[in-house]
Design a protein around this motif. Structure first.
Motif, mmCIF file in Angstrom:
data_model
loop_
_atom_site.group_PDB
_atom_site.id
_atom_site.type_symbol
_atom_site.label_atom_id
_atom_site.label_comp_id
_atom_site.label_asym_id
_atom_site.label_seq_id
_atom_site.Cartn_x
_atom_site.Cartn_y
_atom_site.Cartn_z
ATOM 1 N N PHE A 1 25.274 -81.157 -23.915
ATOM 2 C CA PHE A 1 24.583 -82.053 -24.681
ATOM 3 C C PHE A 1 23.317 -81.667 -24.384
ATOM 4 C CE2 PHE A 1 28.554 -84.620 -24.169
ATOM 5 C CZ PHE A 1 29.180 -84.203 -25.340
ATOM 6 N N ARG A 2 22.362 -82.110 -25.695
ATOM 7 C CA ARG A 2 21.083 -82.143 -25.165
ATOM 8 C C ARG A 2 20.384 -83.031 -24.332
ATOM 9 N NH1 ARG A 2 16.220 -82.449 -29.957
ATOM 10 N NH2 ARG A 2 14.557 -81.390 -28.633
ATOM 11 N N PRO A 3 19.791 -82.588 -23.019
ATOM 12 C CA PRO A 3 19.643 -83.595 -22.334
ATOM 13 C C PRO A 3 18.067 -84.102 -22.363
ATOM 14 C CG PRO A 3 18.793 -81.310 -21.508
ATOM 15 C CD PRO A 3 19.677 -81.208 -22.772
ATOM 16 N N LEU A 4 17.252 -83.655 -23.127
ATOM 17 C CA LEU A 4 16.157 -84.333 -23.167
ATOM 18 C C LEU A 4 16.179 -85.511 -24.056
ATOM 19 C CD1 LEU A 4 14.158 -81.231 -23.967
ATOM 20 C CD2 LEU A 4 14.676 -82.371 -21.748
ATOM 21 N N ALA A 5 17.321 -85.573 -24.790
ATOM 22 C CA ALA A 5 17.512 -86.714 -25.916
ATOM 23 C C ALA A 5 18.108 -87.903 -24.907
ATOM 24 C CB ALA A 5 18.261 -86.571 -27.172
ATOM 25 N N ALA B 1 22.547 -77.940 -31.778
ATOM 26 C CA ALA B 1 22.966 -78.985 -32.656
ATOM 27 C C ALA B 1 24.192 -79.772 -32.625
ATOM 28 C CB ALA B 1 22.995 -78.584 -34.124
ATOM 29 N N ARG B 2 25.129 -79.128 -32.144
ATOM 30 C CA ARG B 2 26.548 -79.766 -31.666
ATOM 31 C C ARG B 2 26.416 -80.496 -30.594
ATOM 32 N NH1 ARG B 2 30.999 -77.360 -33.936
ATOM 33 N NH2 ARG B 2 32.302 -77.848 -32.069
ATOM 34 N N ASN B 3 25.929 -80.213 -29.776
ATOM 35 C CA ASN B 3 25.514 -81.019 -28.280
ATOM 36 C C ASN B 3 24.548 -82.293 -28.724
ATOM 37 O OD1 ASN B 3 26.856 -79.229 -26.857
ATOM 38 N ND2 ASN B 3 25.068 -78.304 -26.032
ATOM 39 N N ASP B 4 23.703 -82.294 -29.529
ATOM 40 C CA ASP B 4 22.901 -83.366 -29.846
ATOM 41 C C ASP B 4 23.880 -84.396 -30.538
ATOM 42 O OD1 ASP B 4 20.612 -82.240 -28.975
ATOM 43 O OD2 ASP B 4 19.841 -81.617 -30.859
ATOM 44 N N LEU B 5 24.757 -83.916 -31.555
ATOM 45 C CA LEU B 5 25.388 -84.717 -32.571
ATOM 46 C C LEU B 5 26.485 -85.318 -31.466
ATOM 47 C CD1 LEU B 5 26.579 -85.832 -34.926
ATOM 48 C CD2 LEU B 5 27.896 -83.755 -35.458
ATOM 49 N N SER B 6 27.084 -84.487 -30.362
ATOM 50 C CA SER B 6 28.102 -85.148 -29.678
ATOM 51 C C SER B 6 27.543 -86.245 -28.746
ATOM 52 C CB SER B 6 28.696 -84.217 -28.691
ATOM 53 O OG SER B 6 29.207 -82.977 -29.437
ATOM 54 N N LEU B 7 26.311 -85.912 -28.426
ATOM 55 C CA LEU B 7 25.447 -87.071 -27.432
ATOM 56 C C LEU B 7 25.217 -88.279 -28.118
ATOM 57 C CD1 LEU B 7 24.030 -87.923 -24.916
ATOM 58 C CD2 LEU B 7 21.946 -86.851 -25.792
ATOM 59 N N ASN B 8 24.938 -88.034 -29.564
ATOM 60 C CA ASN B 8 24.316 -89.261 -30.330
ATOM 61 C C ASN B 8 25.819 -90.136 -30.788
ATOM 62 O OD1 ASN B 8 21.891 -88.773 -30.330
ATOM 63 N ND2 ASN B 8 22.146 -87.479 -32.307
ATOM 64 N N VAL B 9 26.975 -89.491 -30.851
ATOM 65 C CA VAL B 9 28.040 -90.154 -31.139
ATOM 66 C C VAL B 9 28.448 -90.977 -29.983
ATOM 67 C CG1 VAL B 9 30.412 -89.881 -31.796
ATOM 68 C CG2 VAL B 9 28.715 -88.626 -33.075
ATOM 69 N N ALA B 10 28.635 -90.045 -28.769
ATOM 70 C CA ALA B 10 28.724 -90.925 -27.253
ATOM 71 C C ALA B 10 28.012 -92.212 -27.314
ATOM 72 C CB ALA B 10 28.790 -89.807 -26.273
ATOM 73 N N SER B 11 26.597 -91.870 -27.659
ATOM 74 C CA SER B 11 25.677 -93.045 -27.402
ATOM 75 C C SER B 11 26.185 -94.181 -28.298
ATOM 76 C CB SER B 11 24.367 -92.753 -27.286
ATOM 77 O OG SER B 11 23.508 -93.694 -27.466
ATOM 78 N N SER B 12 26.401 -93.956 -29.529
ATOM 79 C CA SER B 12 26.750 -95.015 -30.455
ATOM 80 C C SER B 12 28.052 -95.900 -30.066
ATOM 81 C CB SER B 12 26.799 -94.447 -31.934
ATOM 82 O OG SER B 12 25.530 -93.908 -32.314
ATOM 83 N N PHE B 13 29.145 -94.969 -29.412
ATOM 84 C CA PHE B 13 30.239 -95.250 -29.274
ATOM 85 C C PHE B 13 30.157 -96.511 -27.890
ATOM 86 C CE2 PHE B 13 34.462 -95.341 -27.319
ATOM 87 C CZ PHE B 13 35.191 -95.255 -28.370
ATOM 88 N N LEU B 14 29.210 -96.127 -26.920
ATOM 89 C CA LEU B 14 29.056 -97.173 -25.870
ATOM 90 C C LEU B 14 28.226 -98.221 -26.442
ATOM 91 C CD1 LEU B 14 28.098 -94.636 -23.107
ATOM 92 C CD2 LEU B 14 30.049 -95.879 -23.025
ATOM 93 N N GLN B 15 27.379 -98.071 -27.439
ATOM 94 C CA GLN B 15 26.526 -99.222 -27.983
ATOM 95 C C GLN B 15 27.543 -100.169 -28.656
ATOM 96 O OE1 GLN B 15 23.667 -97.207 -30.237
ATOM 97 N NE2 GLN B 15 22.401 -96.894 -28.551
ATOM 98 N N LEU B 16 28.566 -99.624 -29.128
ATOM 99 C CA LEU B 16 29.514 -100.452 -29.869
ATOM 100 C C LEU B 16 30.386 -101.340 -28.810
ATOM 101 C CD1 LEU B 16 31.585 -99.331 -33.152
ATOM 102 C CD2 LEU B 16 32.669 -100.577 -31.332
ATOM 103 N N LEU B 17 30.855 -100.521 -27.876
ATOM 104 C CA LEU B 17 31.592 -101.142 -26.950
ATOM 105 C C LEU B 17 30.560 -102.156 -26.351
ATOM 106 C CD1 LEU B 17 33.138 -98.306 -25.041
ATOM 107 C CD2 LEU B 17 34.316 -99.647 -26.749
ATOM 108 N N LEU B 18 29.247 -102.174 -25.884
ATOM 109 C CA LEU B 18 28.564 -103.243 -25.444
ATOM 110 C C LEU B 18 28.271 -104.350 -26.312
ATOM 111 C CD1 LEU B 18 26.517 -104.331 -23.454
ATOM 112 C CD2 LEU B 18 24.539 -102.799 -24.823
ATOM 113 N N ALA B 19 28.644 -104.136 -27.720
ATOM 114 C CA ALA B 19 28.317 -105.116 -28.675
ATOM 115 C C ALA B 19 29.756 -105.884 -28.603
ATOM 116 C CB ALA B 19 27.925 -104.620 -30.140
#
Length: 512
Positions: free
Chosen positions: A11-15, A159-177
């Motif tokens: 995944f893109r680490p800098l993001a 690009a695939r790593n960036d997308l995977s990271l963004n989806v994982a982040s959104s998934f965790l944000q949904l769990l938090l909500a």
């Protein structure tokens, strides 16, 4: 505990360090998502019918995201350019043909005679050329194109790593909500019970009316908090649905599998489990943006070799064959069926001088002038050539010198960009290490605070029910507990997110 593993290692680490697990940031930071990738020919993948796991969400997004598709098309275009670079090493050949009609007085293109007749003429030629030496520019261009194609392929992985990271982040944000909603609903249930109890105590004259009004105001405030959390959940669902390129109308029905997350305080201390320097070395050898930056440095160096090739001579070999046809050209053909009798005067040595010579009649061959046949004329008019061309550069307006200087600057820019990527990676790892350790400590402190405030709240509740505590102080005790619980929940998800970031840097699968 059931664990869901994402096997995508890069995944893109800098993001990662810039993602804050708060729902307000999610709502403000999203961009509109274009139509599904199936419009560009990406094979369609059926959406899961039940709740989504993190792995299923990532796989579906990778199959339908337009950004990944655009990176693939860019790589295909770069590979096509590389094929052109290789083809430039091959000889070039071509065939040309033309037909012309001339009227009036014209010069025959084959006999160079001026004639007042209509002329139809054809010209055909085939030629070829090959570059024997060009200062190794063609070969270096092929090598540079190979490096650029490799970098483009690495960009797809990025690009695939960036997308995977963004989806994982959104998934965790949904769990938090969802967890914030559950906590808010539990508090509302408790407050409603207190409202009913306070109404009974008021009727019995055990508490003042102000206490009932205060608890009703607290109920209204908590219901507003629940509505805010529900709105944040809706935005989180919409964000994840957009990242998956699903129908936005399905956002309200979007469900995810809730994993069981362990207590962060039971895990190994981050400071003992990780070494930022060792993590950086592992990430530096694996991350696609590091590889792409290094490949572009090598490409820039090949660009310098290409520019320097302009100082060398250029040697080419060319050859060809040509022929033509003219409608007015004719040829003489012997007619064997017809002879011309021609008188020949010849003296007879036996006859005395002064007498007439003898006369003989001899047959002479006859020729007919006929039009030239097309194929015969093409064969008779054929010509070939072979030539070597040597071009020695002497002065070209300093274009080669300036080109070399520009290539040298490009190398410095590519090298600087590579160093910046590595420096930013090191800083991001150090920051992620500090954030993970801070989140773990904050969760431990928040847990202790929640335990202490829960005891204080139960004591305040008993005093409030017995009329020994006013509503303002009781609500203050509740608000303190609510704030501590919210902070503990956010610290929990932030810890797991930062810890997974560090796991990623170490090359471990991203798992929930």
């Amino acid at each position: 505990m059931k664990r869901k593993t994402i096997t995508a290692l890069h995944f893109r680490p800098l993001a990662l360090a810039g993602v804050v697990l708060t729902m307000t940031t999610v709502a403000q930071g999203q961009n509109p998502v274009p139509p599904p990738a199936a419009a560009l020919g990406t094979p369609a993948q059926a959406a899961p019918t039940g709740p989504w796991t993190l792995q299923a969400a990532v796989d579906y997004a990778l199959a339908h995201n337009l950004t990944v598709r655009a990176s693939e098309l860019t790589a295909q275009q770069q590979e096509a350019t590389q094929r052109l670079n290789r083809a430039a090493l091959l000889p070039t050949a071509g065939f040309t043909g033309n037909q012309s009609f001339n009227f009036g007085t014209n010069r025959d293109p084959l006999t160079n005679q001026f004639q007042a007749v209509n002329v139809r003429s054809n010209n055909f030629s085939a030629s070829g050329q090959v570059t024997l030496f060009s200062g190794f520019q063609l070969r270096n261009t092929v090598r540079q194109g190979m490096l650029n194609a490799q970098a483009a392929r690495v960009d797809i992985e990025k690009a695939r790593n960036d997308l995977s990271l963004n989806v994982a982040s959104s998934f965790l944000q949904l769990l938090l909500a969802q967890e914030l909603i559950r906590a808010s609903e539990a508090r509302i249930s408790t407050i409603r019970e207190q409202v009913v109890r306070s109404e009974k105590l008021l009727k019995a004259g055990a508490v003042a009316e102000g206490n009932l009004l205060d608890i009703r105001a607290q109920l209204a405030s908590e219901e507003r908090t629940l509505v805010t959390a529900q709105n944040q959940l809706a935005l989180a669902q919409l964000t994840l649905v957009q990242q998956l390129n699903l129908d936005p109308a399905s956002a309200s029905r979007f469900e995810v599998v809730v994993p069981t997350l362990p207590d962060p305080t039971t895990l190994t201390a981050t400071a003992d489990a990780l070494d930022p320097n060792a993590t950086f070395e592992q990430a530096r050898q694996r991350l696609p943006e590091i590889k792409a930056a290094d490949l572009r440095v090598l490409s820039a160096q090949r660009g310098l070799d290409i520019a320097r090739g302009g100082y060398y001579p250029r040697l080419t070999l060319a050859g060809g064959v040509s022929t033509g046809f003219s409608s007015v050209r004719s040829q003489q053909v012997l007619n064997t069926d017809r002879f011309t009798l021609t008188p020949v005067f010849q003296p007879d040595p036996t006859v005395p001088t002064g007498y007439s010579p003898s006369i003989y009649v001899l047959p002479q061959p006859s020729f007919d002038r006929l039009p030239y046949k097309f194929l015969d004329q093409l064969s008779d008019n054929r010509g070939e050539f072979l030539q070597f061309t040597l071009n020695v550069p002497i002065l070209n307006g300093l274009q080669t010198r300036v080109g070399v200087q520009q290539a040298q600057v490009s190398i410095q820019q590519a090298t600087l960009q590579a160093e910046q990527v590595k420096l930013q990676l090191r800083q991001t790892i150090q920051q992620s290490f500090a954030d993970a350790l801070a989140a773990q400590r904050r969760f431990a402190a928040s847990s202790r605070q929640v335990d202490a405030l829960a005891l204080a709240f139960r004591n305040a509740e008993i005093r409030f029910n017995n009329g020994l505590l006013n509503g303002t102080d009781f609500n203050q005790a509740r608000n303190n507990l609510t704030a501590a619980q919210s902070d503990m929940i956010q610290a929990k998800y932030e810890f797991f997110f930062r810890r997974k970031v560090l796991d990623f840097y170490q090359g471990k699968p991203l798992a929930l």
